[in-house]
Design an enzyme around this catalytic site. Structure first.
Site, PDB file in Angstrom:
ATOM      1  CG  HIS A   1      43.027  13.515  23.789  1.00 22.19           C
ATOM      2  ND1 HIS A   1      43.592  13.799  22.569  1.00 22.19           N
ATOM      3  CD2 HIS A   1      41.895  12.806  23.516  1.00 22.19           C
ATOM      4  CE1 HIS A   1      42.822  13.299  21.602  1.00 22.19           C
ATOM      5  NE2 HIS A   1      41.800  12.684  22.149  1.00 22.19           N
TER       6      HIS A   1
ATOM      7  CG  HIS B   1      39.924   9.853  23.685  1.00 25.68           C
ATOM      8  ND1 HIS B   1      39.219  10.892  23.144  1.00 25.68           N
ATOM      9  CD2 HIS B   1      39.320   9.559  24.865  1.00 25.68           C
ATOM     10  CE1 HIS B   1      38.218  11.217  23.949  1.00 25.68           C
ATOM     11  NE2 HIS B   1      38.267  10.432  24.999  1.00 25.68           N
TER      12      HIS B   1
ATOM     13  CG  ASP C   1      41.506   7.904  18.545  1.00 25.29           C
ATOM     14  OD1 ASP C   1      41.333   8.128  19.756  1.00 25.29           O
ATOM     15  OD2 ASP C   1      41.092   8.671  17.663  1.00 25.29           O
TER      16      ASP C   1
HETATM   17 ZN   LIG Z   1      39.847  12.054  21.360  1.00 26.41          ZN
END
Ligand SMILES: [Zn+2]
Length: 276
Positions: free
Chosen positions: A71, A73, A75
């Site tokens: 995904h 994000h 991080d």
């Molecule tokens: Zn996440």
């Protein structure tokens, strides 16, 4: 197949996935470049012994040809561009709807789409909830047990926060993962297992599988080892987000016995959000 967890940032895991025949490899979720490049340098034997239940590992050259993004994000994708540039990677996979959100993305996967990594067969599973474009990568190669990379959707003993989705969406996505072969090994995006199990024990105190998993996780963490992987069978036994029909969980959280499972999941998720 070989999977080596790579500890990144404070509690993230990237993974090195290697086809044992061709030595072709992929990096799942390169949070940051340095630990990932070090692990690749060290070959498939990297990852502090956590590949313990996989085929014998050796410090061998691997040829990293792809990045799998679960995904968007930061991080999880923060190292995409530096790792791709350094290793000459041209294939960066993600869900089609994450177009524009995953740096360097070249492959835009739809649910159920398959591709190969050497002799490994990889299947994309769209599992929205944490984000709308969340994707799991399900990897098979006979006679190995399958492997699934679940990002921030299914954690060991937990699930991700609902940043872009709602409880019915997360319930359907977790149901998709729960329906995989019970021997499937789960590799998730964060080392949250001990705190997740603390919550599991709080909502289902009589579940002995939770206690066994806590003892295992504590022993591994004490030695500085990752708790991943667990199997789908393990998760079905102790993960409260896969146990929405448990009478004990429902009683503890005041969920009506006849409430739909997605509604129960929403209540469990909200309880976890404020659990300390
Ligand atoms: Zn996440």
């Amino acid at each position: 197949m070989r999977v080596a967890p790579i500890a990144c940032l404070s509690d993230n895991y990237a993974y090195l996935l290697v086809c044992p025949e061709t030595k072709e490899a992929a990096i799942v979720d390169p949070s940051e470049p340095d630990p990932v490049l070090r692990a690749v340098e060290q070959g498939a034997g990297a990852g502090d012994g956590s590949a313990r239940d996989l085929e014998a590992t050796s410090r061998e050259r691997v040829n990293v040809v792809a990045i799998f993004a679960t995904h968007h994000h930061f991080d999880h994708i923060g190292g995409n561009e530096a790792v791709a540039a350094k290793l000459g990677i041209t294939r960066i996979y993600g869900h089609a709807s994450d177009k524009g959100r995953i740096p360097g993305q070249s492959h835009f996967l739809e649910d159920g789409e398959t591709f190969t990594l050497g002799s490994l067969l990889v299947r994309a599973l769209h599992i929205p909830g944490h984000t709308t474009g969340a994707l799991a990568y399900h990897v098979t190669r006979e006679p190995n047990a399958p492997v699934v990379f679940t990002g921030d959707t299914l954690f060991l003993a937990g699930c991700g926060r609902l940043f872009e989705g709602d409880p019915p969406m997360m319930h359907a996505s977790l149901g998709k993962l729960a329906a995989l072969d019970e021997r499937t090994r789960v590799y998730c995006g964060h080392e949250y297992t001990e705190s997740n199990l603390r919550f599991a024990a709080h909502v289902e105190p009589s579940n002995q599988a939770v206690e066994r998993a806590r003892a295992r996780a504590q022993a591994l963490r004490k030695e500085g080892k990752p708790t991943v992987p667990a199997t789908i069978a393990d998760e079905l036994a102790y993960n409260p987000f896969l146990r929405t029909s448990s009478p004990e969980i429902r009683e503890r959280l005041g969920i009506a016995p006849d409430a739909p499972p997605a509604e129960a999941l929403g209540v469990i998720r909200r309880a976890k959000d404020t659990f300390r």
